[in-house]
Enzyme design. Structure first.
Site, PDB file in Angstrom:
ATOM      1  N   ASP A 295       0.799  -1.222   0.000  1.00 54.62           N
ATOM      2  CA  ASP A 295       0.000   0.000   0.000  1.00 54.62           C
ATOM      3  C   ASP A 295       0.840   1.284   0.000  1.00 54.62           C
ATOM      4  O   ASP A 295       1.773   1.413   0.780  1.00 54.62           O
ATOM      5  CB  ASP A 295      -0.853  -0.092   1.279  1.00 54.62           C
ATOM      6  CG  ASP A 295      -1.783   1.074   1.489  1.00 54.62           C
ATOM      7  OD1 ASP A 295      -2.019   1.819   0.531  1.00 54.62           O
ATOM      8  OD2 ASP A 295      -2.274   1.217   2.627  1.00 54.62           O
ATOM      9  N   HIS A 470      -4.306   3.632   7.357  1.00 56.01           N
ATOM     10  CA  HIS A 470      -3.156   3.200   6.562  1.00 56.01           C
ATOM     11  C   HIS A 470      -1.855   3.622   7.227  1.00 56.01           C
ATOM     12  O   HIS A 470      -1.781   4.692   7.826  1.00 56.01           O
ATOM     13  CB  HIS A 470      -3.220   3.825   5.161  1.00 56.01           C
ATOM     14  CG  HIS A 470      -4.440   3.427   4.400  1.00 56.01           C
ATOM     15  ND1 HIS A 470      -4.431   2.419   3.465  1.00 56.01           N
ATOM     16  CD2 HIS A 470      -5.704   3.878   4.457  1.00 56.01           C
ATOM     17  CE1 HIS A 470      -5.641   2.288   2.972  1.00 56.01           C
ATOM     18  NE2 HIS A 470      -6.439   3.159   3.546  1.00 56.01           N
TER      19      HIS A 470
HETATM   20 ZN   LIG Z   1      -7.829   0.025   0.822  1.00 59.36          ZN
HETATM   21 ZN   LIG Z   2      -9.073  -0.765   4.039  1.00 55.86          ZN
END
Ligand SMILES: [Zn+2]
Ligand SMILES: [Zn+2]
Length: 661
Positions: A295, A470
């Site tokens: 990510d 995140h």
């Molecule tokens: Zn995501």
């Molecule tokens: Zn997510």
């Protein structure tokens, strides 16, 4: 605005020499794919003056009977290959792919979505005769796609290889990972679907909205499960995210494993990773990692992510100190936080209202999964809220992004049938503002302010009331060090974020030759017994598949372009009745204008339009037998569009309708 302190502390010992990127191996770029992608039709704004760019008569557009004169806002002429802009991708009807299967011993990776945007994540991994697909997300509509419900990744490559797909593995239940599941699964042959319990419940719930589609062939796995997708062995590990049951994936190959953690942030405080978290990732100390795909959403944020536990503490304080009734709005996807808020309310003897469809549905699923256990009587219906004193209720509502029809939006503008905001209430907006929603959120706050309430938002709060799900740069670096991969492909994010992620990996010591920044549809291969990573010159179809009501996919682009034109300059319909024996107009043409000009105040213009219609029809029918209606329509479209542009500087969608008697 509160600055989140930057935490650059690296929890690993400074002598952590174990980390070093493999320096061997080269990336051979066979040929950087050129735009335009053969799978896209791309429209280009025209620079030329329209008079020099007259469209061809009887071009294929004639048959559709609607016209837009070539102009700077739109262009209906079929494109030449050389014309392209990456900004306006429209996909063409799928062609049969000519991409050969991967050679023996080659590992092919295709990010099919999520690498040129935030959303619609989907990646395919192909080894020999087996394909594994990881996630199938969706993306909400953008300004370029008015009226579209949402967008899913392009499935063409997978559709053409349905018989090789052994598994769809889903990392977690957020829409950017599961939103495309119902439509994608039905298009790729409904392969076995693996994920953890909560994610599967979320997917099953979403599947109910598509009763015409086959049921999911879902299998619940745990972090210690092992599955075989054809010949490929797959293992899992647990990751921390705002969604419980989030899963990282380990795909074994003969040359080492492919690690992809899905969305993650570290469970850490001031850079010290919790023991539990260290345990989850401990296997990596011994793992030979061939490839890391991870990510990039927060790669631009320095330091570690704010731990969710800090938000829980902040919310606890704000709720405790709040006056009047407490109304909280957070993302319905921040499941962990929503459960915590109910827990805080219970500890203060408050009843809780859940108002908003996605919120209710998510909490129901969590109850079903056995992870959310409110005390009996805690949750009350919104209509009962007045049965309790103000300091004994907490109302959770959807709508922190300023959505007009969400619970909070309706309450703010007094259209909520069952709930009225009162002066003295405290409203907590426990979320960041998704880019693009700034004005809507401002309107929401303005509307709320008129009720005499106290608003506590992410930007102004003294306490932490929101954190991202995140990992920030330091969380991400930690994962790189922990996985020490040979190759790296940044995923999940806009292109510039992926490039930034590449730079971060290089700063950690990885060779530029071992990193490929992909586009949607890039075909990446690890060849030569796991020693080299290349980008093939072919590309998998990657144009967005737009879901619009009950229709999906390829041919939506024409519809979308018409919507954009209609929104910009309106439409102009002319209805002419032609005597087919003489080729003459039978009566003065009817004209309808919508969103273009106000006809009543433009009589002179209308008069001239009628004259042009008459003359065009006479010119086009002179000496012709039988009359060619298509030619007349094309000429009418051209002449009227040109005239209207000269007179008004606007380019409405011109629709000539011919009746013959
Ligand atoms: Zn995501
Ligand atoms: Zn997510």
């Amino acid at each position: 605005m509160k600055e989140i302190p930057k935490k650059n502390h690296d929890p690993r010992p400074k002598s952590g020499q174990r980390f070093s990127y493999h320096k061997s191996g080269n990336i051979r770029v066979l040929q950087k794919p050129q735009l335009p992608n053969p799978n896209k039709i791309i429209t280009t704004p025209k620079q030329s003056a329209y008079s020099s760019d007259r469209p061809q008569k009887n071009a294929n557009r004639a048959s559709r009977g609607s016209y837009q004169y070539n102009n700077s806002k739109g262009n209906r002429r079929p494109k030449r290959e050389s014309e392209g802009t990456p900004n306006k991708p429209y996909i063409q009807k799928n062609k049969v792919s000519t991409i050969p299967p991967p050679d023996k011993g080659v590992i092919r990776i295709i990010p099919l979505g999520g690498v040129e945007e935030i959303g619609k994540n989907m990646t395919a991994i192909e080894i020999g005769d087996d394909i594994i697909v990881v996630d199938a997300g969706m993306q909400f509509k953008t300004e370029d796609t008015p009226g579209i419900d949402y967008i899913i990744p392009n499935t063409t490559y997978l559709e053409e290889r349905k018989d090789k797909i052994r598994a769809m593995i889903v990392t977690h239940g957020h829409l950017d990972h599961i939103g495309g599941i119902p439509l994608v699964m039905s298009r790729i042959g409904n392969p076995p679907l693996y994920s953890r319990n909560l994610s599967i419940l979320v997917m099953r719930k979403r599947q109910e909205e598509f009763p015409h589609l086959p049921a999911l062939n879902a299998q619940v796995i745990e972090t210690n499960s092992v599955i075989y997708a054809g010949n490929i062995r797959v293992r899992f590990f647990g990751v921390t995210h705002t969604m419980p049951d989030s899963l990282g994936i380990v795909i074994e190959t003969p040359y080492g494993s492919i690690i992809t953690p899905g969305d993650f942030k570290l469970d850490q405080i001031d850079g010290v990773v919790s023991e539990e978290e260290e345990k989850e990732y401990a296997f990596l100390d011994k793992e030979k990692v061939l490839l890391l795909m991870t990510d990039s959403t927060n790669i631009e944020n320095e330091g570690f992510s704010l731990p969710e536990v800090r938000v829980h503490e902040g919310l606890d304080k704000v709720i405790r100190q709040g006056t009047g009734r407490i109304i909280i709005s957070a993302f319905a996807s921040s499941i962990t936080r929503l459960m915590k808020i109910v827990e805080i309310a219970e500890s203060l003897g408050k009843k809780v209202v859940l108002d908003g469809r996605s919120l209710k549905s998510n909490m129901e699923i969590c109850e079903q999964a056995g992870i959310f256990k409110p005390k009996k009587g805690t949750i009350i219906p919104v209509e009962n809220v007045d049965n309790y004193p103000p300091n004994k209720v907490l109302i959770m509502m959807t709508g922190a992004q300023g959505e007009e029809f969400a619970a909070l939006g309706r309450a703010a503008n007094k259209t909520h049938k069952k709930f009225t905001i009162r002066s003295g209430d405290t409203i907590i907006l426990s979320s960041s503002i998704v880019p693009g929603n700034e004005i809507a959120v401002q309107h929401l706050k303005d509307n709320l302010s008129r009720h005499g309430v106290k608003i506590i938002s992410y930007r102004t709060s003294e306490e932490y009331i929101h954190a991202t799900g995140h990992g920030n740069q330091e969380d991400i670096k930690w994962l790189h060090r922990k996985t020490h991969p040979k190759f790296f492909i940044p995923i999940h994010g806009w292109h510039s974020m992926l490039v930034k992620h590449k730079e971060v990996a290089m700063a950690l010591g990885m060779s530029i030759d071992n990193i490929i920044v992909p586009d949607n549809g890039s075909i990446i291969e690890i060849i030569e017994n796991g020693n080299k990573m290349i980008l093939r010159k072919e590309k998998a179809a990657s144009g967005p598949m737009m879901v619009d009501g009950f229709s999906i996919g390829d041919e939506q682009d024409v519809v979308i372009r018409d919507r954009v034109m209609l929104a910009q300059d309106g439409m102009f319909v002319l209805i002419a009745t032609i005597d087919s024996s003489t080729g003459k107009l039978r009566k003065s043409p009817d004209i309808i204008s919508r969103g273009f000009i106000y006809l009543k105040e433009n009589q002179e213009l209308l008069h001239q339009v009628r004259l042009i219609i008459k003359k065009t029809i006479e010119d086009e029918t002179r000496g012709l037998h039988p009359i060619d209606f298509d030619t007349i329509k094309t000429s009418l479209g051209d002449n009227i569009s040109k005239f209207l542009f000269q007179k008004t500087a606007k380019r409405p969608l011109v629709i000539p309708v011919l009746l013959s008697i």
